[in-house]
Design a protein around this motif. Structure first.
Motif, PDB file in Angstrom:
ATOM      1  N   VAL A 110      17.984  56.325   2.399  1.00 53.24           N
ATOM      2  CA  VAL A 110      17.291  55.233   2.924  1.00 53.24           C
ATOM      3  C   VAL A 110      16.349  55.638   4.029  1.00 53.24           C
ATOM      4  O   VAL A 110      16.717  56.409   5.040  1.00 53.24           O
ATOM      5  N   TYR A 111      15.309  55.068   4.347  1.00 57.12           N
ATOM      6  CA  TYR A 111      14.279  55.456   5.355  1.00 57.12           C
ATOM      7  C   TYR A 111      14.399  54.123   6.328  1.00 57.12           C
ATOM      8  O   TYR A 111      14.025  52.892   5.792  1.00 57.12           O
ATOM      9  N   TYR A 112      15.057  54.110   7.483  1.00 62.45           N
ATOM     10  CA  TYR A 112      15.530  53.116   8.225  1.00 62.45           C
ATOM     11  C   TYR A 112      14.622  52.980   9.540  1.00 62.45           C
ATOM     12  O   TYR A 112      14.440  53.829  10.463  1.00 62.45           O
ATOM     13  N   ILE A 113      14.124  51.685   9.668  1.00 63.16           N
ATOM     14  CA  ILE A 113      12.961  51.587  10.773  1.00 63.16           C
ATOM     15  C   ILE A 113      13.729  50.482  11.747  1.00 63.16           C
ATOM     16  O   ILE A 113      14.309  49.519  11.605  1.00 63.16           O
ATOM     17  N   ASP A 114      13.565  50.802  13.240  1.00 61.25           N
ATOM     18  CA  ASP A 114      13.975  50.068  14.142  1.00 61.25           C
ATOM     19  C   ASP A 114      13.472  50.475  15.478  1.00 61.25           C
ATOM     20  O   ASP A 114      13.368  51.563  15.479  1.00 61.25           O
ATOM     21  N   ILE A 115      13.226  49.307  16.310  1.00 59.78           N
ATOM     22  CA  ILE A 115      12.573  49.554  17.468  1.00 59.78           C
ATOM     23  C   ILE A 115      13.496  50.128  18.588  1.00 59.78           C
ATOM     24  O   ILE A 115      13.133  51.000  19.582  1.00 59.78           O
ATOM     25  N   ARG A 116      14.939  50.055  18.331  1.00 59.72           N
ATOM     26  CA  ARG A 116      15.869  51.028  19.140  1.00 59.72           C
ATOM     27  C   ARG A 116      15.993  52.565  18.792  1.00 59.72           C
ATOM     28  O   ARG A 116      15.918  52.777  17.685  1.00 59.72           O
ATOM     29  N   PRO A 117      16.437  53.126  19.605  1.00 60.31           N
ATOM     30  CA  PRO A 117      16.641  54.549  19.401  1.00 60.31           C
ATOM     31  C   PRO A 117      18.038  54.578  18.484  1.00 60.31           C
ATOM     32  O   PRO A 117      18.936  53.744  18.573  1.00 60.31           O
ATOM     33  N   LEU A 118      18.109  55.733  17.691  1.00 57.27           N
ATOM     34  CA  LEU A 118      19.477  55.907  16.933  1.00 57.27           C
ATOM     35  C   LEU A 118      20.127  57.402  17.233  1.00 57.27           C
ATOM     36  O   LEU A 118      19.465  58.359  16.906  1.00 57.27           O
ATOM     37  N   THR A 135       6.619  44.969  14.231  1.00 57.18           N
ATOM     38  CA  THR A 135       5.741  43.825  14.216  1.00 57.18           C
ATOM     39  C   THR A 135       4.094  44.544  13.845  1.00 57.18           C
ATOM     40  O   THR A 135       3.123  43.666  13.902  1.00 57.18           O
ATOM     41  N   LYS A 136       4.266  45.758  13.918  1.00 52.73           N
ATOM     42  CA  LYS A 136       3.085  46.635  13.621  1.00 52.73           C
ATOM     43  C   LYS A 136       3.131  47.454  12.459  1.00 52.73           C
ATOM     44  O   LYS A 136       2.084  47.616  11.859  1.00 52.73           O
ATOM     45  N   LEU A 137       4.140  48.262  12.397  1.00 55.62           N
ATOM     46  CA  LEU A 137       4.529  49.112  11.110  1.00 55.62           C
ATOM     47  C   LEU A 137       3.240  50.060  11.104  1.00 55.62           C
ATOM     48  O   LEU A 137       2.416  50.243   9.824  1.00 55.62           O
ATOM     49  N   ASN A 167       0.379  52.799   5.970  1.00 56.87           N
ATOM     50  CA  ASN A 167      -0.810  52.527   5.178  1.00 56.87           C
ATOM     51  C   ASN A 167      -0.586  51.326   4.424  1.00 56.87           C
ATOM     52  O   ASN A 167       0.582  51.009   4.065  1.00 56.87           O
ATOM     53  N   ASP A 168      -1.512  50.372   3.917  1.00 58.84           N
ATOM     54  CA  ASP A 168      -1.489  49.344   3.231  1.00 58.84           C
ATOM     55  C   ASP A 168      -1.088  49.706   1.871  1.00 58.84           C
ATOM     56  O   ASP A 168      -1.384  50.882   1.486  1.00 58.84           O
ATOM     57  N   ASN A 169      -0.084  49.079   1.144  1.00 64.83           N
ATOM     58  CA  ASN A 169       0.256  48.964   0.008  1.00 64.83           C
ATOM     59  C   ASN A 169       0.940  50.295  -0.440  1.00 64.83           C
ATOM     60  O   ASN A 169       0.697  51.057  -1.369  1.00 64.83           O
ATOM     61  N   SER A 170       1.524  50.880   0.563  1.00 68.03           N
ATOM     62  CA  SER A 170       2.257  52.515   0.360  1.00 68.03           C
ATOM     63  C   SER A 170       3.720  52.394   0.269  1.00 68.03           C
ATOM     64  O   SER A 170       4.402  53.482  -0.071  1.00 68.03           O
ATOM     65  N   ILE A 171       4.379  51.195   0.486  1.00 72.49           N
ATOM     66  CA  ILE A 171       5.791  51.201   0.208  1.00 72.49           C
ATOM     67  C   ILE A 171       6.384  50.303  -1.229  1.00 72.49           C
ATOM     68  O   ILE A 171       6.088  49.054  -1.326  1.00 72.49           O
ATOM     69  N   GLU A 172       7.056  50.998  -1.921  1.00 75.79           N
ATOM     70  CA  GLU A 172       7.541  50.370  -3.064  1.00 75.79           C
ATOM     71  C   GLU A 172       8.662  49.214  -2.901  1.00 75.79           C
ATOM     72  O   GLU A 172       8.719  48.273  -3.720  1.00 75.79           O
ATOM     73  N   SER A 173       9.636  49.573  -1.917  1.00 78.61           N
ATOM     74  CA  SER A 173      10.971  48.769  -2.015  1.00 78.61           C
ATOM     75  C   SER A 173      11.248  48.703  -0.564  1.00 78.61           C
ATOM     76  O   SER A 173      11.292  49.748   0.178  1.00 78.61           O
ATOM     77  N   LEU A 174      11.364  47.496   0.066  1.00 79.59           N
ATOM     78  CA  LEU A 174      11.785  47.280   1.485  1.00 79.59           C
ATOM     79  C   LEU A 174      12.733  46.020   1.663  1.00 79.59           C
ATOM     80  O   LEU A 174      12.377  45.108   1.057  1.00 79.59           O
ATOM     81  N   ASP A 216       5.664  34.716  18.402  1.00 79.53           N
ATOM     82  CA  ASP A 216       5.169  34.870  17.019  1.00 79.53           C
ATOM     83  C   ASP A 216       5.670  36.274  16.281  1.00 79.53           C
ATOM     84  O   ASP A 216       4.955  36.612  15.212  1.00 79.53           O
ATOM     85  N   ALA A 217       6.329  36.872  16.969  1.00 81.43           N
ATOM     86  CA  ALA A 217       6.894  38.243  16.316  1.00 81.43           C
ATOM     87  C   ALA A 217       7.258  38.083  14.984  1.00 81.43           C
ATOM     88  O   ALA A 217       6.919  38.996  14.086  1.00 81.43           O
ATOM     89  N   TYR A 218       7.846  37.004  14.604  1.00 79.85           N
ATOM     90  CA  TYR A 218       8.544  36.883  13.140  1.00 79.85           C
ATOM     91  C   TYR A 218       7.474  36.981  12.045  1.00 79.85           C
ATOM     92  O   TYR A 218       7.587  37.375  11.236  1.00 79.85           O
ATOM     93  N   LYS A 219       6.295  35.920  12.579  1.00 77.84           N
ATOM     94  CA  LYS A 219       5.243  36.045  11.804  1.00 77.84           C
ATOM     95  C   LYS A 219       4.589  37.569  11.634  1.00 77.84           C
ATOM     96  O   LYS A 219       4.316  37.976  10.518  1.00 77.84           O
ATOM     97  N   LYS A 220       4.504  38.151  12.747  1.00 77.67           N
ATOM     98  CA  LYS A 220       3.774  39.610  12.449  1.00 77.67           C
ATOM     99  C   LYS A 220       4.779  40.558  11.647  1.00 77.67           C
ATOM    100  O   LYS A 220       3.946  41.257  10.793  1.00 77.67           O
ATOM    101  N   VAL A 221       5.912  40.370  11.670  1.00 81.01           N
ATOM    102  CA  VAL A 221       6.699  41.204  10.903  1.00 81.01           C
ATOM    103  C   VAL A 221       6.571  40.843   9.506  1.00 81.01           C
ATOM    104  O   VAL A 221       6.128  42.110   8.552  1.00 81.01           O
ATOM    105  N   ILE A 222       6.597  39.605   9.106  1.00 85.10           N
ATOM    106  CA  ILE A 222       6.475  39.124   7.747  1.00 85.10           C
ATOM    107  C   ILE A 222       5.071  39.576   7.249  1.00 85.10           C
ATOM    108  O   ILE A 222       4.647  40.222   5.941  1.00 85.10           O
ATOM    109  N   GLU A 223       3.902  39.531   8.235  1.00 82.09           N
ATOM    110  CA  GLU A 223       2.401  39.906   7.567  1.00 82.09           C
ATOM    111  C   GLU A 223       2.606  41.312   7.270  1.00 82.09           C
ATOM    112  O   GLU A 223       1.900  41.621   6.516  1.00 82.09           O
ATOM    113  N   ASN A 224       3.160  42.143   8.163  1.00 85.50           N
ATOM    114  CA  ASN A 224       3.269  43.659   8.079  1.00 85.50           C
ATOM    115  C   ASN A 224       4.033  43.733   6.813  1.00 85.50           C
ATOM    116  O   ASN A 224       3.778  45.020   6.028  1.00 85.50           O
TER     117      ASN A 224
END
Length: 332
Positions: free
Chosen positions: A185-193, A208-210, A214-221, A242-250
């Protein structure tokens, strides 16, 4: 005789009346206050203005209003009341059950000593660790929403077998652990791990930015019980309504044609903010936000259920305030 703690009661309504005897038995009541008290002429006996609380000698302020407890707590702190002195009705719980369980465990210990013949596992005063809460618990406690959600999402990804799967902010010791049992799994989070976990590729980043993708670069999320938190500051992120909108847009930007997104968020009959915990979305809002993708499947976890149910469009406006909506989208 132990002297009772002195309390000022906030709230003279239903909560106060229902627990009146318990309050009087446990505390010495200094005064009553309420946001409804605006002037001395309309106040009942022993009532004070909220702004006058610190003119009195008290040990605690007992808030008897459950629904607005957090809002009242913030108001009291602004009036100069120490946060540790503000308590709710939970403070009235008696410890009789705890005492009774401890006595039972002492009997268990005596029985163990009587029956034990193995010196390696003998009772020793220096190594006692008495657990009282587990004695009459159920065999397990599946966490509502998360339990059913994680199974739903895990089965989807297991069946679809993407070459790479990415996730945004889902629970590490829940959904991500489910996936790690059978894939990377490739795991994305703003907090450190600060952990090295086999088969987990951690990417610290702002969803909110990702910007890393690149555009159209991920098969499954996927993103389960995360999007509703963005922009509220709860997890150290910056305030952004508006952060939730930005996440969904990305999400829609980075998922490729034919790629899929698996989403879980709290849903209800209408949009609602529960600051700073989370947002609740209407199903219609979720579908409109994912307008660049097509809905393949949807399920819902109602109340404390540990299983998913199908839901029809006619039910969208008539579901309980805090259910869990699960959505499978495809980008075509």
């Amino acid at each position: 005789m132990t002297e009772k703690e002195k309390v000022i009661i906030w709230g003279t309504g239903k909560g106060c009346q229902e627990h009146k005897n318990a309050i009087e038995n446990k505390f010495h009541i200094v005064a009553y206050t309420d946001s409804r008290f605006q002037d001395y002429a309309t106040m009942p006996p022993k009532a004070i203005l909220p702004t006058d609380i610190n003119k009195y000698n008290y040990d605690k302020v007992l808030v008897t209003v459950r629904r607005y407890f957090d809002a009242i707590r913030i108001q009291l702190i602004k009036y100069g009341v120490s946060a540790e002195k503000i308590v709710g009705l939970d403070v009235l719980r008696e410890d009789s059950d705890e005492t009774g369980r401890l006595k039972e465990i002492m009997c268990d210990m005596e029985e163990y000593v009587r029956l034990n013949t193995n010196v390696n596992f003998s009772v020793d005063d220096g190594s006692l660790k008495l657990i009282t809460a587990d004695k009459y618990m159920a065999a397990g406690t599946p966490s509502s929403h998360y339990f059913a959600q994680d199974i739903w999402g895990g089965r989807k990804i297991y069946k679809n077998k993407p070459a790479k799967h990415y996730d945004i902010g889902s629970r590490l010791d829940g959904f991500i652990a489910h996936l790690l049992a059978f894939r990377e799994v490739y795991y994305i989070d703003i907090r450190p791990l600060p952990f090295e976990i086999p088969h987990l590729h951690f990417i610290q980043g702002d969803a909110t930015k990702l910007e890393q993708f690149n555009d159209n670069s991920i098969e499954s999320l996927s993103s389960f019980h995360a999007i509703e938190h963005f922009g509220l500051g709860r997890y150290g992120d910056r305030i952004d309504p508006d952060a939730y909108k930005k996440v969904i847009e990305n999400i829609q930007r980075v998922v490729c044609s034919g790629g899929k997104a698996y989403i879980g968020v709290p849903v209800g009959s209408e949009d609602k903010l529960m600051f700073n915990a989370h947002r609740i979305f209407s199903i219609k809002t979720v579908l409109s936000l994912f307008s660049q993708m097509t809905l393949l499947d949807m399920a819902i976890v109602k109340g404390n259920n540990t299983y998913t149910e199908k839901i029809t469009e006619s039910e969208y406006d008539n579901i309980d305030e805090y259910c869990c909506g699960l959505f499978e989208f495809i980008k075509q």
